[in-house]
Enzyme design. Structure first.
Site, PDB file in Angstrom:
ATOM      1  CE  LYS A   1      -1.841   2.790   2.917  1.00  0.00           C
ATOM      2  NZ  LYS A   1      -1.813   4.065   2.167  1.00  0.00           N
TER       3      LYS A   1
ATOM      4  CD  GLU B   1      13.881   1.352   8.323  1.00  0.00           C
ATOM      5  OE1 GLU B   1      14.632   1.712   9.235  1.00  0.00           O
ATOM      6  OE2 GLU B   1      14.022   0.307   7.664  1.00  0.00           O
TER       7      GLU B   1
ATOM      8  CB  CYS C   1      13.211   8.253   8.170  1.00  0.00           C
ATOM      9  SG  CYS C   1      14.095   7.249   6.990  1.00  0.00           S
TER      10      CYS C   1
ATOM     11  CD  GLU D   1      10.473  11.967  11.642  1.00  0.00           C
ATOM     12  OE1 GLU D   1       9.374  11.440  11.859  1.00  0.00           O
ATOM     13  OE2 GLU D   1      11.384  11.420  10.997  1.00  0.00           O
TER      14      GLU D   1
HETATM   15  P1  NAI Z   1       1.868   7.981   8.468  1.00  0.00           P
HETATM   16  O1  NAI Z   1       2.687   7.123   9.354  1.00  0.00           O
HETATM   17  O2  NAI Z   1       0.433   8.208   8.861  1.00  0.00           O
HETATM   18  O3  NAI Z   1       1.826   7.353   6.991  1.00  0.00           O
HETATM   19  C1  NAI Z   1       2.701   6.377   6.492  1.00  0.00           C
HETATM   20  C2  NAI Z   1       1.901   5.262   5.806  1.00  0.00           C
HETATM   21  O4  NAI Z   1       1.118   4.578   6.766  1.00  0.00           O
HETATM   22  C3  NAI Z   1       0.907   5.754   4.758  1.00  0.00           C
HETATM   23  O5  NAI Z   1       0.875   4.820   3.696  1.00  0.00           O
HETATM   24  C4  NAI Z   1      -0.400   5.736   5.504  1.00  0.00           C
HETATM   25  O6  NAI Z   1      -1.543   5.617   4.682  1.00  0.00           O
HETATM   26  C5  NAI Z   1      -0.255   4.513   6.367  1.00  0.00           C
HETATM   27  N1  NAI Z   1      -1.092   4.484   7.569  1.00  0.00           N
HETATM   28  C6  NAI Z   1      -1.638   5.521   8.252  1.00  0.00           C
HETATM   29  N2  NAI Z   1      -2.322   5.081   9.314  1.00  0.00           N
HETATM   30  C7  NAI Z   1      -2.217   3.731   9.317  1.00  0.00           C
HETATM   31  C8  NAI Z   1      -2.702   2.697  10.177  1.00  0.00           C
HETATM   32  N3  NAI Z   1      -3.433   2.974  11.249  1.00  0.00           N
HETATM   33  N4  NAI Z   1      -2.388   1.424   9.892  1.00  0.00           N
HETATM   34  C9  NAI Z   1      -1.631   1.122   8.825  1.00  0.00           C
HETATM   35  N5  NAI Z   1      -1.147   2.051   7.973  1.00  0.00           N
HETATM   36  C10 NAI Z   1      -1.430   3.341   8.211  1.00  0.00           C
HETATM   37  O7  NAI Z   1       2.590   9.354   8.278  1.00  0.00           O
HETATM   38  P2  NAI Z   1       1.956  10.773   7.808  1.00  0.00           P
HETATM   39  O8  NAI Z   1       0.657  11.016   8.517  1.00  0.00           O
HETATM   40  O9  NAI Z   1       1.931  10.788   6.332  1.00  0.00           O
HETATM   41  O10 NAI Z   1       3.038  11.815   8.340  1.00  0.00           O
HETATM   42  C11 NAI Z   1       2.987  12.305   9.673  1.00  0.00           C
HETATM   43  C12 NAI Z   1       4.361  12.428  10.253  1.00  0.00           C
HETATM   44  O11 NAI Z   1       4.976  11.154  10.313  1.00  0.00           O
HETATM   45  C13 NAI Z   1       5.338  13.291   9.482  1.00  0.00           C
HETATM   46  O12 NAI Z   1       5.240  14.622   9.850  1.00  0.00           O
HETATM   47  C14 NAI Z   1       6.668  12.705   9.866  1.00  0.00           C
HETATM   48  O13 NAI Z   1       7.139  13.284  11.043  1.00  0.00           O
HETATM   49  C15 NAI Z   1       6.350  11.265  10.132  1.00  0.00           C
HETATM   50  N6  NAI Z   1       6.752  10.411   8.976  1.00  0.00           N
HETATM   51  C16 NAI Z   1       7.940   9.812   9.041  1.00  0.00           C
HETATM   52  C17 NAI Z   1       8.384   9.046   8.003  1.00  0.00           C
HETATM   53  C18 NAI Z   1       9.705   8.404   8.071  1.00  0.00           C
HETATM   54  O14 NAI Z   1      10.149   7.843   7.083  1.00  0.00           O
HETATM   55  N7  NAI Z   1      10.367   8.455   9.182  1.00  0.00           N
HETATM   56  C19 NAI Z   1       7.589   8.877   6.775  1.00  0.00           C
HETATM   57  C20 NAI Z   1       6.315   9.539   6.806  1.00  0.00           C
HETATM   58  C21 NAI Z   1       5.944  10.287   7.881  1.00  0.00           C
END
Ligand code: NAI
Ligand code: MG
Length: 480
Positions: A187, A261, A295, A392
């Site tokens: 996904k 991750e 990240c 972060e």
């Molecule tokens: P997120 O963690 O919500 O999204 C990442 C993925 O997880 C997306 O594909 C999303 O649809 C999916 N997802 C969301 N809720 C889920 C659930 N309950 N169960 C399974 N999958 C789920 O991150 P978001 O909201 O896009 O970004 C928010 C913050 O997260 C950012 O400001 C950043 O600080 C952090 N982030 C960190 C990342 C990293 O690589 N360290 C990558 C993306 C976000």
């Protein structure tokens, strides 16, 4: 099948992007076919540079996720039995097809995510291809990799990826899963599904058996349905620490294996014996690469006190030369923030920093009049206890702290809930060895930053998650 749409306008505006093929509407890629979402709901994928619609993407619900997982479970019976050399051939084919379409993939990645075309073209897409090439090579060498051990694939891998490196994260997830004989339901993130859907077309063209790779688009609830599905044996997730924790709760007590991750707040440490100009480039690359949506971004800078004034002066000067603007412009250094929501998050942190009163610096470059943009930002002399130094931000915002001794900087760098990466800049090998053994970080770079290679494992400690991706370690995570 492929339709001309507004993406051509942008594409025509740069020479290297004269040909891209995007459909107006994408179905779900399940069991080797493009199918409609059962809810018949679609959402828009747009360009963060001008908020224009690019294409419609399907919203998968629980039933669609179930269809995809059932297809992957059925395909597993075949895929886990065919010869390893045969599996490798399919993965090589995917890698080569990606390479042939690299230019188009780079343009779509830049359009959909906001990252500079230069980075998509020179870093993301080549690295994504290399992951497939690298793991294709391992497919028939697992007995060499794990001698005298009976290793078996896990089954169906449920893979959830973020929006910061859309195609590259898809490659990190899919390539090792296939090499080890697992099947996949992936996904993509809701703001950046398009290159994963192009990858689905490539996977289709590779002739790999139906159902081995399935791609379902949607929001968090689509991801949650995948995590909860009883026929999924392994979860590979990259994203926020908050969602990582939710996933751990969901799978607790089940037999599911997981690699998470998660976020980071990595220290980039400059000693007074470092080559200063190189270090300044390393600081810039560490925090401003991909708008800071990384990240392992070097978001906490530690400078030895006696050179702090000089380093900060040079850093500000260099920052003034960074061009913030249209991601499709080859001269752009910092592209668009991926979404309106992310821009709000970053702005909220900047407001907190200004209120706290640490010295604040932003460059005065012109910003495009529309779209989601943020100037490169510094906060100097940030207190260790400040939210800015702890959380972060995931944007082009750097905090600066100073230190006097090696022990002091090790203590400060490790004083974080995260432990993903770190950078060390010094002329002395002994200092590097000392720090690499004492910094609680999955990756430590010496006199460089943000260097990636498919052969080196990547992953974190503490709230940055667990498990390793990349290299030999990345194979182990898909075997029992
Ligand atoms: P997120 O963690 O919500 O999204 C990442 C993925 O997880 C997306 O594909 C999303 O649809 C999916 N997802 C969301 N809720 C889920 C659930 N309950 N169960 C399974 N999958 C789920 O991150 P978001 O909201 O896009 O970004 C928010 C913050 O997260 C950012 O400001 C950043 O600080 C952090 N982030 C960190 C990342 C990293 O690589 N360290 C990558 C993306 C976000
Ligand atoms: Mg988008």
């Amino acid at each position: 099948m492929s339709t001309k749409n507004n993406a051509w306008e942008y594409a025509d505006s740069i020479e290297s992007a004269s040909h891209i093929n995007l459909r107006k509407q994408y179905g779900l890629y399940i069991d080797g076919k493009w199918v409609k979402p059962s809810s018949n709901k679609y959402f828009s994928s747009s360009n963060p540079h001008d908020e224009k619609h690019i294409a419609d993407v399907s919203e998968a619900n629980e039933d669609d996720v179930d269809r995809a997982v059932q297809a992957a479970a059925k395909a597993y019976k075949l895929w886990s039995k065919i010869s390893a050399a045969e599996r490798g051939k399919y993965i090589f084919r995917i890698a080569r097809l990606m390479q042939e379409q690299a230019r188009e993939l780079a343009v779509i990645e830049s359009l959909d995510s906001g990252k500079p075309i230069r980075e998509a073209r020179d870093i993301d897409i080549p690295l994504a291809c290399n992951h497939f090439f690298y793991y294709a090579g391992w497919a028939d060498k697992l007995e060499y990799a794990f001698p005298n051990q009976q290793k078996k694939p896990l089954g169906v891998a449920g893979q959830i990826i973020p929006w910061n490196f859309p195609l590259l994260m898809a490659a990190w997830k899919i390539a090792p899963a296939l090499a080890t004989g697992n099947t996949v339901v992936l996904k993509p993130a809701e703001t950046t599904s398009l290159t994963a859907l192009k990858l689905a077309e490539i996977i289709e063209a590779s002739g790999i058996p139906s159902g081995v790779v399935n791609i379902v688009t949607g929001f968090g609830d689509t991801g949650a349905a995948l995590v909860a599905h009883p026929k999924v044996s392994k979860i590979a997730f990259t994203g926020s620490t908050a969602v990582g924790k939710l996933i751990q709760k969901t799978i607790a007590g089940s037999n599911k294996k997981a690699t998470l991750e998660l976020g980071g707040k990595s220290a980039n440490i400059i000693f007074d014996d470092a080559p200063i100009d190189q270090a300044v480039e390393g600081i810039i690359n560490g925090i401003f690469f991909n708008q800071g949506h990384v990240c392992c971004a070097g978001s906490r800078l530690f400078v030895q006190e006696n050179i702090a004034e000089k380093v900060i002066r040079k850093l500000k000067h260099r920052m003034q030369s960074l061009q913030v603007g249209n991601p499709l412009d080859k001269n752009t250094d910092i592209g668009a923030i991926n979404s309106k929501e992310q821009l709000k998050i970053i702005q909220r942190y900047i407001d907190i920093g200004i209120k706290e009163g640490s010295e604040f610096f932003q460059t005065d470059c012109a910003l495009p009049v529309q779209g989601y943009y943020c100037r490169p930002t510094l906060f100097v002399n940030v207190a260790q206890s400040s939210i800015l130094a702890q959380e972060e931000i995931f944007g082009p915002v750097l905090t600066i702290q100073t230190f006097r001794t090696v022990d002091e900087v090790i203590q400060k760098a490790n004083n974080s809930p995260y432990g993903l990466a770190a950078g060390v800049w010094t002329d002395k090998g002994s200092k590097i060895f000392n720090l690499t053994s004492k910094l609680k970080a999955g990756v430590v770079w010496a006199n460089t930053y943000n260097k990636f290679d498919p052969s080196s494992p990547f992953g974190g400690y503490k709230e940055s998650g667990f498990g390793r991706e990349g290299g030999l370690h990345g194979l182990g995570a898909y075997l029992k």
